[in-house]
Every structure is written in C-alpha cells, then in structure tokens.
Design a protein around this motif. Sequence first.
Motif, PDB file in Angstrom:
ATOM      1  N   SER A   6       0.780  -1.276  -0.014  1.00 40.45           N
ATOM      2  CA  SER A   6      -0.051   0.075  -0.099  1.00 40.45           C
ATOM      3  C   SER A   6       0.799   1.186  -0.223  1.00 40.45           C
ATOM      4  O   SER A   6       1.847   1.394   0.697  1.00 40.45           O
ATOM      5  CB  SER A   6      -0.962  -0.051   1.333  1.00 40.45           C
ATOM      6  OG  SER A   6      -0.174   0.094   2.379  1.00 40.45           O
ATOM      7  N   LEU A   7       0.608   1.964  -0.638  1.00 38.91           N
ATOM      8  CA  LEU A   7       1.187   3.492  -0.898  1.00 38.91           C
ATOM      9  C   LEU A   7       0.871   4.394   0.322  1.00 38.91           C
ATOM     10  O   LEU A   7      -0.216   4.494   0.436  1.00 38.91           O
ATOM     11  CB  LEU A   7       1.172   3.996  -2.243  1.00 38.91           C
ATOM     12  CG  LEU A   7       1.738   3.199  -3.544  1.00 38.91           C
ATOM     13  CD1 LEU A   7       1.260   4.121  -4.840  1.00 38.91           C
ATOM     14  CD2 LEU A   7       3.010   3.027  -3.371  1.00 38.91           C
ATOM     15  N   PRO A   8       1.729   5.055   0.782  1.00 40.19           N
ATOM     16  CA  PRO A   8       1.181   5.828   1.858  1.00 40.19           C
ATOM     17  C   PRO A   8       0.389   7.200   1.344  1.00 40.19           C
ATOM     18  O   PRO A   8       0.386   7.537  -0.152  1.00 40.19           O
ATOM     19  CB  PRO A   8       2.848   6.760   2.235  1.00 40.19           C
ATOM     20  CG  PRO A   8       3.696   6.534   1.421  1.00 40.19           C
ATOM     21  CD  PRO A   8       3.087   5.092   0.403  1.00 40.19           C
ATOM     22  N   ASN A   9      -0.462   7.779   2.122  1.00 38.66           N
ATOM     23  CA  ASN A   9      -1.624   8.480   1.511  1.00 38.66           C
ATOM     24  C   ASN A   9      -0.595  10.017   1.233  1.00 38.66           C
ATOM     25  O   ASN A   9       0.259  10.330   2.049  1.00 38.66           O
ATOM     26  CB  ASN A   9      -2.271   8.994   3.088  1.00 38.66           C
ATOM     27  CG  ASN A   9      -3.115  10.167   2.830  1.00 38.66           C
ATOM     28  OD1 ASN A   9      -3.351  10.883   1.887  1.00 38.66           O
ATOM     29  ND2 ASN A   9      -4.299  10.279   3.636  1.00 38.66           N
ATOM     30  N   PRO A  10      -0.778  10.535   0.062  1.00 39.87           N
ATOM     31  CA  PRO A  10      -0.100  11.607  -0.507  1.00 39.87           C
ATOM     32  C   PRO A  10      -0.185  12.658   0.334  1.00 39.87           C
ATOM     33  O   PRO A  10       0.742  13.595   0.478  1.00 39.87           O
ATOM     34  CB  PRO A  10      -0.737  11.714  -1.889  1.00 39.87           C
ATOM     35  CG  PRO A  10      -1.426  10.510  -2.134  1.00 39.87           C
ATOM     36  CD  PRO A  10      -1.692   9.870  -0.937  1.00 39.87           C
ATOM     37  N   GLU A  11      -1.328  13.081   0.825  1.00 37.82           N
ATOM     38  CA  GLU A  11      -1.500  14.327   1.721  1.00 37.82           C
ATOM     39  C   GLU A  11      -0.780  14.071   3.070  1.00 37.82           C
ATOM     40  O   GLU A  11       0.042  15.099   3.411  1.00 37.82           O
ATOM     41  CB  GLU A  11      -2.865  14.152   2.214  1.00 37.82           C
ATOM     42  CG  GLU A  11      -3.887  14.726   0.989  1.00 37.82           C
ATOM     43  CD  GLU A  11      -5.357  14.818   1.459  1.00 37.82           C
ATOM     44  OE1 GLU A  11      -5.672  14.745   2.748  1.00 37.82           O
ATOM     45  OE2 GLU A  11      -6.245  14.925   0.756  1.00 37.82           O
TER      46      GLU A  11
END
Length: 63
Positions: A6-11
């Motif tokens: 899972s990619l981290p939340n961009p915000e």
Amino acid sequence: MTQNISLPNPEKVEQTVTKMRDVCHQFDNLNLALDELIAQIELDIRNSPLTAYREEKKHRSPN
C-alpha cells in the motif's frame, strides 16, 4: 504469493515533507545563530586583557 503493497497517503506525505522542511529551516537558523555567537566569543577572547597578558608573556619567555 503476491504481497499487497500500500502506498502512503499523499496528503500525509506532503504534511511530513513540509514539517521536515520547517525543521531543517529551524536548524539552519540555529546554526547561523551559533556561528554568530562563536564569532562574537572569539572576538571577545582576542580582545581580552588575559589573552593580551598571555601573548606578551609567551613572547617574553626565552624558548
């Protein structure tokens, strides 16, 4: 077997990057303040009567 990455939340990443930049700027400012303080202390030491006395004594001693 495949793993779900899972990619981290961009915000959240942007918030973290912004905070890290702020911390870096604070460290830069602190380093500048410390450099100025060191320069002032070195100037005070050079202009100290004790330093002048020690330098004179060093030049008078027969070595």
